[in-house]
Write a protein that holds these residues in place. Sequence first.
Motif, PDB file in Angstrom:
ATOM      1  N   ILE A 264       1.065  -1.336  -0.103  1.00  8.41           N
ATOM      2  CA  ILE A 264      -0.409  -0.230  -0.619  1.00  8.41           C
ATOM      3  C   ILE A 264       1.034   1.254   0.276  1.00  8.41           C
ATOM      4  O   ILE A 264       0.537   1.775  -0.624  1.00  8.41           O
ATOM      5  N   GLY A 265       2.204   1.042   0.225  1.00  8.15           N
ATOM      6  CA  GLY A 265       2.964   2.398   0.689  1.00  8.15           C
ATOM      7  C   GLY A 265       3.551   2.566  -0.316  1.00  8.15           C
ATOM      8  O   GLY A 265       4.381   4.097  -0.804  1.00  8.15           O
ATOM      9  N   THR A 266       3.720   1.792  -1.133  1.00  5.33           N
ATOM     10  CA  THR A 266       4.402   1.551  -2.691  1.00  5.33           C
ATOM     11  C   THR A 266       3.412   2.048  -3.885  1.00  5.33           C
ATOM     12  O   THR A 266       4.487   2.289  -4.959  1.00  5.33           O
ATOM     13  N   CYS A 267       2.164   2.530  -3.594  1.00  3.05           N
ATOM     14  CA  CYS A 267       1.102   2.282  -5.263  1.00  3.05           C
ATOM     15  C   CYS A 267       0.607   3.872  -4.563  1.00  3.05           C
ATOM     16  O   CYS A 267      -0.217   4.119  -3.039  1.00  3.05           O
ATOM     17  N   LEU A 302      -2.788   2.947   6.676  1.00  6.73           N
ATOM     18  CA  LEU A 302      -3.486   3.766   6.348  1.00  6.73           C
ATOM     19  C   LEU A 302      -4.337   5.458   6.712  1.00  6.73           C
ATOM     20  O   LEU A 302      -4.414   5.686   6.087  1.00  6.73           O
ATOM     21  N   SER A 303      -3.605   5.651   7.589  1.00  8.50           N
ATOM     22  CA  SER A 303      -3.987   6.913   8.181  1.00  8.50           C
ATOM     23  C   SER A 303      -3.103   7.760   6.816  1.00  8.50           C
ATOM     24  O   SER A 303      -4.054   9.345   6.846  1.00  8.50           O
ATOM     25  N   ILE A 304      -2.137   7.509   6.645  1.00  3.17           N
ATOM     26  CA  ILE A 304      -1.597   7.923   5.407  1.00  3.17           C
ATOM     27  C   ILE A 304      -2.434   8.045   3.740  1.00  3.17           C
ATOM     28  O   ILE A 304      -2.558   9.441   3.250  1.00  3.17           O
ATOM     29  N   CYS A 305      -3.110   7.478   4.432  1.00  4.65           N
ATOM     30  CA  CYS A 305      -3.823   7.013   2.736  1.00  4.65           C
ATOM     31  C   CYS A 305      -5.141   8.137   3.101  1.00  4.65           C
ATOM     32  O   CYS A 305      -5.427   8.457   1.995  1.00  4.65           O
ATOM     33  N   LEU A 306      -5.469   7.755   3.775  1.00  7.16           N
ATOM     34  CA  LEU A 306      -6.645   9.188   4.183  1.00  7.16           C
ATOM     35  C   LEU A 306      -6.266  10.157   3.585  1.00  7.16           C
ATOM     36  O   LEU A 306      -7.777  10.838   3.429  1.00  7.16           O
ATOM     37  N   SER A 307      -5.213  10.340   4.585  1.00  3.96           N
ATOM     38  CA  SER A 307      -4.837  12.566   4.296  1.00  3.96           C
ATOM     39  C   SER A 307      -4.760  12.201   2.388  1.00  3.96           C
ATOM     40  O   SER A 307      -4.242  13.152   2.161  1.00  3.96           O
ATOM     41  N   GLU A 308      -4.003  10.799   1.750  1.00  2.00           N
ATOM     42  CA  GLU A 308      -3.021  11.200   0.844  1.00  2.00           C
ATOM     43  C   GLU A 308      -3.961  11.266  -0.449  1.00  2.00           C
ATOM     44  O   GLU A 308      -4.728  12.431  -1.479  1.00  2.00           O
ATOM     45  N   GLU A 309      -5.723  10.618  -0.756  1.00  2.00           N
ATOM     46  CA  GLU A 309      -5.819  10.015  -1.452  1.00  2.00           C
ATOM     47  C   GLU A 309      -7.288  11.182  -1.358  1.00  2.00           C
ATOM     48  O   GLU A 309      -8.077  11.550  -0.950  1.00  2.00           O
ATOM     49  N   PRO A 310      -7.176  11.029  -2.568  1.00  3.30           N
ATOM     50  CA  PRO A 310      -8.428  12.439  -3.395  1.00  3.30           C
ATOM     51  C   PRO A 310      -9.334  12.092  -3.709  1.00  3.30           C
ATOM     52  O   PRO A 310     -10.344  12.525  -3.994  1.00  3.30           O
ATOM     53  N   GLU A 311      -9.338  10.501  -3.537  1.00  2.00           N
ATOM     54  CA  GLU A 311     -11.233  10.474  -3.979  1.00  2.00           C
ATOM     55  C   GLU A 311     -11.299   9.518  -3.180  1.00  2.00           C
ATOM     56  O   GLU A 311     -11.423   8.695  -2.298  1.00  2.00           O
ATOM     57  N   ALA A 316     -13.303   6.202   1.512  1.00  3.66           N
ATOM     58  CA  ALA A 316     -14.487   5.032   2.764  1.00  3.66           C
ATOM     59  C   ALA A 316     -13.831   4.373   3.096  1.00  3.66           C
ATOM     60  O   ALA A 316     -14.264   3.730   4.198  1.00  3.66           O
ATOM     61  N   ALA A 317     -13.146   3.722   2.039  1.00  2.00           N
ATOM     62  CA  ALA A 317     -12.618   1.982   1.890  1.00  2.00           C
ATOM     63  C   ALA A 317     -11.852   2.064   3.099  1.00  2.00           C
ATOM     64  O   ALA A 317     -11.547   1.330   4.566  1.00  2.00           O
ATOM     65  N   THR A 318     -10.447   3.200   3.373  1.00  2.00           N
ATOM     66  CA  THR A 318      -9.714   3.632   4.669  1.00  2.00           C
ATOM     67  C   THR A 318     -10.473   3.524   5.528  1.00  2.00           C
ATOM     68  O   THR A 318      -9.343   3.092   6.542  1.00  2.00           O
ATOM     69  N   ALA A 319     -11.274   4.598   5.979  1.00  2.00           N
ATOM     70  CA  ALA A 319     -12.600   4.745   6.880  1.00  2.00           C
ATOM     71  C   ALA A 319     -13.141   3.527   8.143  1.00  2.00           C
ATOM     72  O   ALA A 319     -12.049   3.115   8.785  1.00  2.00           O
ATOM     73  N   TRP A 320     -13.076   2.460   6.954  1.00  2.00           N
ATOM     74  CA  TRP A 320     -14.236   1.670   7.415  1.00  2.00           C
ATOM     75  C   TRP A 320     -12.887   1.030   7.981  1.00  2.00           C
ATOM     76  O   TRP A 320     -13.812  -0.100   8.980  1.00  2.00           O
TER      77      TRP A 320
END
Length: 471
Positions: A264-267, A302-311, A316-320
């Motif tokens: 997850i960290g590399t994509c 996951l915390s990084i994904c929540l802040s980084e992802e624009p979509e 929503a999947a990360t929050a779940w």
Amino acid sequence: NSGIISLLRPLLLDVVPTIQQTAALALGRLANYSDDLAEAVVKGDILPQLVYSLAEQNRFYKKAAAFVLRAVGKHSPQRAQAIVDCGALDALVMCLEDFDPGVKEAAAWALGCISRHNAELSQAVVDVGAVPLLVLCVQEPEVALKRIASSALGDISKHSPELAQTAVDAGAIAHLAQMILNPDAKLKHQVLSALGQIAKHSVDLAEMVVEAEIFPVVLTCLKDKDEYVKKSACTLIREIAKHTPELSQLIVNTGGVAAVTDCIGTCRGNVRLPGIMMLGYVAAHSENLAMAVIISKGVPQLSICLSEEPEDHIKAATAWALGQIGRHTSEHARAVAVTNTLPVLLSLYMSAGSSEDLQMKCKKAIKSILQKCTYLPALEPFLYDAPPNILKHVLGQFSKVLPHDSEARRLFVTSGGLKKVQEIQAEPGSLLQEYINSINNCYPEEVVRYYSPGYSDTLLQRVESYQPLTN
């Protein structure tokens, strides 16, 4: 528009083989372009002619004819049904036994495009005996044929457990599993995808895929240069993990959770999505499995994904997933809270720009984490920002912790928390009011009064009305 399709039809019967093939290719390219043109090919009564030729003509023509059928069938279930209705499936299955690998490939591709749409069309492909022949095609030396046959097996298997079972009964799993380490990225992607389509339906099917010893081999695909390979590997692991705690535990034991976290960290973007969901599924099963996700550094990622992802759908999947990790015990909730994720979830929940699904997932995650969270520094910011429906959960946690922790009581006063609680407007008799009362009961009455709004005015009035004693 100029009636070219009706002009091409007689050329399919021309005496010169090259003209037949070129006419078929032209029709295929037209049909490939849009659904309307594919419909025109169907209405031009061209399919029966192609089906007839599949059985009779040379390999070049067979490839061209199969290409037309694929180009028509890919657009919609209606177009694919037209191909089934004109008896093309038997002819295509005969082509799977052809000596020429190019003919097999063209036929497998057409069958995959027909199966893709729904279970009925897939069943029709199964009923003509295509599956065992596709499994044989997977074992052929040509990489292109292996790819298309693997893809077609995935398209057939994806609709129902029964259809996936037909692929399993034909021995597909073992042959697919052997190709996970093939150097060809497109083939790896198709193989992982097909195994995922089989594993997703039931515990039994997932266990059969696992028994083909895909672990830990499949974890190497998470480091692949190709994004599609990464994504389909994550998807396969997710489809296995979601079924039972035992299957998730097996993935943990082979290092799968740590490997997915690294991946997850590399994509970025949608490639991340199956990995994010996989961590959520593993954590959902039990306290121990959620702890395994925490130990594998899943929460900061996951915390990084929540802040980084624009979509929104990825957020929503990360929050779940974060909610599934934090909902078990105070220790789990703290692991999520210390990454400063809760304020991000709150702002996404409050944002008018967030989709309804994202708001709902954030609200649910906040609620399930808060109900277990006893780490007060993470809760304090909520006193200032949270709406009443979330504020009650925050105050509920303070009312549980403060009576038993003198240090926390002191900090709650010095940080301004107690003062803030006195400013909250609550309906008399509401749960919110009950929690405020419980918090106030942890302090001497004069302290509570001191921090209540208007107390300084009361003091000033007393100063004004105070008569000093004169000697």
